[in-house]
Design a protein around this motif. Structure first.
Motif, PDB file in Angstrom:
ATOM      1  N   PHE A 657       0.844  -1.241  -0.014  1.00 13.51           N
ATOM      2  CA  PHE A 657      -0.264  -0.220  -0.027  1.00 13.51           C
ATOM      3  C   PHE A 657       0.766   1.184  -0.306  1.00 13.51           C
ATOM      4  O   PHE A 657       1.400   1.787   1.179  1.00 13.51           O
ATOM      5  CB  PHE A 657      -0.699   0.743   1.134  1.00 13.51           C
ATOM      6  CG  PHE A 657      -2.434  -1.171   1.376  1.00 13.51           C
ATOM      7  CD1 PHE A 657      -3.273  -0.576   0.562  1.00 13.51           C
ATOM      8  CD2 PHE A 657      -1.756  -2.068   1.675  1.00 13.51           C
ATOM      9  CE1 PHE A 657      -3.871  -1.824   0.914  1.00 13.51           C
ATOM     10  CE2 PHE A 657      -2.751  -2.884   1.617  1.00 13.51           C
ATOM     11  CZ  PHE A 657      -3.910  -2.798   1.308  1.00 13.51           C
ATOM     12  N   PRO A 658       0.775   2.075  -1.532  1.00 16.53           N
ATOM     13  CA  PRO A 658       1.906   3.402  -0.947  1.00 16.53           C
ATOM     14  C   PRO A 658       1.596   4.651  -0.276  1.00 16.53           C
ATOM     15  O   PRO A 658       2.204   5.116   0.033  1.00 16.53           O
ATOM     16  CB  PRO A 658       1.938   3.486  -2.830  1.00 16.53           C
ATOM     17  CG  PRO A 658       0.870   2.175  -3.416  1.00 16.53           C
ATOM     18  CD  PRO A 658       0.602   1.689  -2.493  1.00 16.53           C
ATOM     19  N   ILE A 664      -3.362  -0.609   8.074  1.00 16.92           N
ATOM     20  CA  ILE A 664      -4.432   0.193   6.552  1.00 16.92           C
ATOM     21  C   ILE A 664      -5.918   0.630   7.404  1.00 16.92           C
ATOM     22  O   ILE A 664      -6.796   0.343   7.799  1.00 16.92           O
ATOM     23  CB  ILE A 664      -4.895  -1.034   6.245  1.00 16.92           C
ATOM     24  CG1 ILE A 664      -2.991  -1.924   5.603  1.00 16.92           C
ATOM     25  CG2 ILE A 664      -5.586  -1.520   4.791  1.00 16.92           C
ATOM     26  CD1 ILE A 664      -2.350  -1.258   5.387  1.00 16.92           C
ATOM     27  N   VAL A 665      -6.216   2.201   7.416  1.00 20.97           N
ATOM     28  CA  VAL A 665      -6.794   2.520   7.431  1.00 20.97           C
ATOM     29  C   VAL A 665      -7.683   3.120   6.266  1.00 20.97           C
ATOM     30  O   VAL A 665      -9.732   3.417   6.603  1.00 20.97           O
ATOM     31  CB  VAL A 665      -6.914   3.554   8.846  1.00 20.97           C
ATOM     32  CG1 VAL A 665      -5.650   2.901   9.647  1.00 20.97           C
ATOM     33  CG2 VAL A 665      -5.580   4.729   7.568  1.00 20.97           C
ATOM     34  N   LYS A 666      -7.682   3.298   5.134  1.00 22.50           N
ATOM     35  CA  LYS A 666      -8.309   4.105   4.578  1.00 22.50           C
ATOM     36  C   LYS A 666      -9.453   3.202   3.887  1.00 22.50           C
ATOM     37  O   LYS A 666      -9.161   1.984   3.323  1.00 22.50           O
ATOM     38  CB  LYS A 666      -7.307   4.226   2.969  1.00 22.50           C
ATOM     39  CG  LYS A 666      -6.735   6.083   3.475  1.00 22.50           C
ATOM     40  CD  LYS A 666      -5.633   6.138   2.458  1.00 22.50           C
ATOM     41  CE  LYS A 666      -4.977   7.427   2.210  1.00 22.50           C
ATOM     42  NZ  LYS A 666      -4.067   8.423   1.478  1.00 22.50           N
ATOM     43  N   ILE A 671     -10.898  -2.052   2.285  1.00 30.15           N
ATOM     44  CA  ILE A 671     -11.292  -3.277   1.079  1.00 30.15           C
ATOM     45  C   ILE A 671     -10.477  -4.569   0.097  1.00 30.15           C
ATOM     46  O   ILE A 671     -10.985  -5.942   0.764  1.00 30.15           O
ATOM     47  CB  ILE A 671     -12.273  -2.998   0.017  1.00 30.15           C
ATOM     48  CG1 ILE A 671     -13.753  -1.990   0.658  1.00 30.15           C
ATOM     49  CG2 ILE A 671     -13.189  -3.387  -0.843  1.00 30.15           C
ATOM     50  CD1 ILE A 671     -14.598  -0.880  -0.193  1.00 30.15           C
ATOM     51  N   VAL A 672      -9.370  -4.241   0.294  1.00 32.47           N
ATOM     52  CA  VAL A 672      -8.745  -4.607  -0.501  1.00 32.47           C
ATOM     53  C   VAL A 672      -7.725  -5.732   0.271  1.00 32.47           C
ATOM     54  O   VAL A 672      -7.264  -6.935  -0.555  1.00 32.47           O
ATOM     55  CB  VAL A 672      -7.292  -3.255  -1.372  1.00 32.47           C
ATOM     56  CG1 VAL A 672      -6.771  -4.719  -2.123  1.00 32.47           C
ATOM     57  CG2 VAL A 672      -8.000  -3.084  -2.571  1.00 32.47           C
ATOM     58  N   TRP A 673      -7.602  -4.949   1.030  1.00 33.12           N
ATOM     59  CA  TRP A 673      -6.673  -5.512   2.427  1.00 33.12           C
ATOM     60  C   TRP A 673      -7.071  -7.169   2.953  1.00 33.12           C
ATOM     61  O   TRP A 673      -6.822  -8.057   2.816  1.00 33.12           O
ATOM     62  CB  TRP A 673      -6.901  -5.296   3.573  1.00 33.12           C
ATOM     63  CG  TRP A 673      -5.876  -5.496   4.360  1.00 33.12           C
ATOM     64  CD1 TRP A 673      -4.360  -5.483   4.694  1.00 33.12           C
ATOM     65  CD2 TRP A 673      -6.024  -6.440   6.107  1.00 33.12           C
ATOM     66  NE1 TRP A 673      -4.203  -5.597   6.139  1.00 33.12           N
ATOM     67  CE2 TRP A 673      -5.315  -6.201   7.221  1.00 33.12           C
ATOM     68  CE3 TRP A 673      -7.745  -6.897   6.272  1.00 33.12           C
ATOM     69  CZ2 TRP A 673      -4.918  -6.790   7.845  1.00 33.12           C
ATOM     70  CZ3 TRP A 673      -7.751  -7.497   7.736  1.00 33.12           C
ATOM     71  CH2 TRP A 673      -5.949  -7.730   8.307  1.00 33.12           C
TER      72      TRP A 673
END
Length: 688
Positions: A657-658, A664-666, A671-673
């Motif tokens: 995740f760049p 991972i909060v966004k 969703i991708v995570w």
């Protein structure tokens, strides 16, 4: 190419058709409303609080203020403007609520009259502000804002504008720490201001301090407090030197009319935090740690006499970390002082509410009474004159809602139910506690979460969770990211162990992981998994995966080189090589305490406990996850782990995740995570 498998399809085929509800999905998780920051009115009749929810169309969170009576009834929404309305605080007369709002573009303090009328902005600064609290006299509001030391808000904004206009974005540093968690050091620091309630004019009370107050990046308004007469402000500040390798923070005090700050806790080499004056102003309380350099030392509630600084009360005998607290009452007499404090304590996988009752001077005669147990209980507020407490309460199957109870814990009653309609169609299992003999024969604890549609006649794959920290714990809580129900949703039984190093089980147990990251803690984890497999016959020992983040990711990487019992591994933000991590992390106190020194002092220790040393043993398919803005465990650690797996020919995938840090909060990234994690598990834990 890895086959595309449905998130829920693979393992839900074996669950009963007549389940009590359906499994949770990522859409459900993102739809959960966050209920937070309850604040009781001065007369004890009302609670103002914040409800936040995600707008999926914009991928942004909207927060509003709500009001509910302590006697019950339907809550009322107070604000409706788009953006973030947060941090409500009652004026001393109960007629006005101060809060922060982004409705004007930047975050400023607004005032909302309770007798009707529109909210109006109090501050109109060219920089964002946060954390307003009222002076007891009602004429001032303290808040925090980032400025360049010695610069005004206007000068700070002008300097930022000039930097933005410059063609070069180069940064120059002469000392550590140069970055922290997910942000580079730009030279700005949190400072405490006071604003005149009538004019909004704001004054920096700490203009010359070159450190953060409150401490960055997570300190809030709990780190500063007015004296009862409004003439002084106590605040927490970072160390003035050796910031990158010191855990010391101190409590300072400064006149609200301006003047030189005075350090009240200079003699304590450990951390001090959350200052608060007794209601009569004769005492000052805070949370303290005794040992320098150890961020997970026991947080002790400490009460000092204002006149001579003498310690009159400490909660050392409790042997559990005090996380937060609030004064309920306090009155002084000629020879004695009587006080009551309600506190949240980390308590064996839960967070309990305790009442401390003391009469000064007391040295060792501590009295504490557990009033509310089970799940997670936070943000405690004392409500007079009904002698009640109001707080947030949740557990593994329920997001936080606001509750009240008598001060003895009786009469537990929910005041809100914002997530009830969302949760009602879902099958959400409770977290079931269990105990087993650990590495030294001592008792270790864990949690079991059954899958939705549970059928005791079926065999279920196991997801084995390893927590981070390493001084942390799996709690009976609803987690916005590492959510038990989401892990269980595809048909997995979740097992989560609190091995040594975990908090809330006594400081000795917490201490036992330091300089032993791979010994007894590893044994605890494996013994706990063995116990669960034996105790619960529906667990399928042939289909087990392990997942962990931060220290949990480190342990997953360690497991990759030391056992083949798992069908799949998931390493999030995990350490791969301890020596290289030391030179690129920011909080140097952490590795120096945990490994007994620097890599040049203890080269064997760093080498022998690095997963990188055991790459030749890697065989288990592993999903590696990392964020580019993770400065705690820099992304080279994840890339190194993935490179080693690929070079060894082990099935592996790198999820990068760049635009994320340690967490991972966004929403779009979450969703991708979840998609990648559940897809990886489905591929490797499918029916044999």
């Amino acid at each position: 190419m890895r086959p595309m498998l449905g998130i829920l399809a693979i393992l839900m085929l074996t669950t009963p058709l007549l389940a009590a509800g359906r499994p949770m999905t990522i859409d459900d998780l993102l739809a959960v409303k966050s209920v937070s920051d309850p604040q009781v009115s001065p007369d004890g009749q009302w609670v103002v609080y914040v409800v936040s929810e995600l707008d999926r169309a914009t991928d942004k969170t909207n927060s509003d203020l709500w009001l509910v009576s302590t006697r019950g009834g339907d809550p009322k929404r107070l604000t409706t403007a788009p953006g973030a309305d947060n941090h409500p605080r009652w004026s001393p007369d109960g007629k006005t609520i101060a809060f922060t709002s982004t409705r004007g573009g930047s975050s400023q303090i607004w005032l909302l009259p309770l007798d009707g009328g529109e909210a109006r902005p109090l501050t109109k600064l060219p920089i964002d502000v946060a954390g307003p609290i009222w002076s007891p006299t009602g004429d001032q509001i303290a808040f925090a804002a980032e400025v360049y030391p010695g610069k005004t808000p206007d000068e700070t904004a002008a300097k930022d504008k000039a930097k933005e206009a410059g063609k070069s974005k180069a940064l120059v540093f002469d000392r550590l720490m140069i970055r922290h968690w997910s942000a580079w050091d730009t030279g700005k620091r949190n400072h405490v201001f006071v604003a005149d309630v009538k004019t909004g004019e704001a004054v920096d009370l700490t203009p010359k301090l070159e450190v953060n107050t409150p401490p960055a990046p997570f300190g809030g308004s709990e780190e500063y407090a007015f004296s009862p007469d409004g003439k002084e402000l106590a605040f927490t500040a970072e160390p003035l030197k050796d910031h990158a390798w010191s855990t010391n923070t101190d409590i300072w005090i400064v006149p609200t009319q301006g003047g030189e700050p005075k350090n009240l806790m200079a003699a304590n080499p450990g951390g001090d935090a959350q200052p608060s004056f007794s209601p009569d102003g004769t005492r000052i309380a805070c949370l303290s740690q005794a040992r320098a350099g150890f961020e997970s030392d026991l947080w002790v509630l400490t009460v000092r006499n204002r006149a001579d600084g003498a310690i009159e009360y400490q909660s050392k005998a409790l042997d559990q970390p005090v996380l937060s607290y609030q004064w309920a009452s306090g009155r002084s007499h000629e020879r004695t002082f009587e006080g009551r404090i309600f506190a949240v304590v980390d308590d064996r996988g839960t967070e309990s509410i305790l009442e401390f009752i003391f009469t000064a001077p007391v040295k060792n005669a501590n009295q504490s009474y557990v009033q509310v147990k089970g799940g997670i209980n936070t943000a405690v507020q004392f409500a007079q004159p009904e002698e009640e407490i109001v707080f947030l309460r949740g557990d593994a199957a329920h997001p936080n809602e606001i509750y009240k109870a008598k001060t003895d814990g009786k009469g537990l009653t929910p005041l809100t139910n914002h997530n009830g309609p969302l949760l009602s169609p879902l099958d959400l299992a409770k977290a079931e506690p269990f105990q087993f003999p650990g590495a030294d024969g001592d008792q270790v604890s864990g949690w079991l979460i059954r899958p939705p549609g549970f059928d005791p006649k079926q065999k279920y794959p196991v997801l084995f969770l390893i927590h981070g920290g390493p001084q942390g714990a799996w709690h009976d809580e609803w987690h916005a990211r590492w959510n038990y129900a989401m892990f269980a949703a595809p048909g997995y039984a979740v097992v989560a162990i609190n091995p040594r190093g975990s908090t809330g089980y006594g400081q000795k147990f917490t201490d036992q992981i330091s300089q032993d990251w791979t010994g007894r803690v590893y044994d605890d984890l494996m013994l706990g998994l063995d116990h669960a497999l034996k105790e619960y016959p529906f667990l399928d020992a042939s289909r087990i995966a392990a997942a962990g983040g931060s220290y949990g990711g480190f342990m997953v990487n360690w497991i990759a080189g030391h056992t083949d019992r798992f069908k799949a591994l998931i390493s999030h933000a995990g350490v791969f090589d301890l020596t290289s991590k030391y030179g690129t992390t920011e909080e140097l106190w952490f590795p120096e305490w945990e490994f007994g020194g620097t890599p040049w002092d203890k080269p064997e220790h760093y080498r022998d406990r690095s997963p990188s040393t055991f790459v030749k043993n890697f065989k288990t398919p592993t999903l590696v996850i990392h964020g580019a803005l993770d400065f705690r465990v820099p992304d080279a650690q994840g890339l190194g782990m993935f490179t080693a797996l690929q070079r060894r020919g082990v099935a592996s995938r790198y999820l990068f995740f760049p635009d994320e840090g340690h967490w991972i909060v966004k929403p779009a990234n979450r969703i991708v995570w979840w998609r990648e994690i559940q897809g990886w598990l489905a591929e490797h834990l499918k029916n044999q």
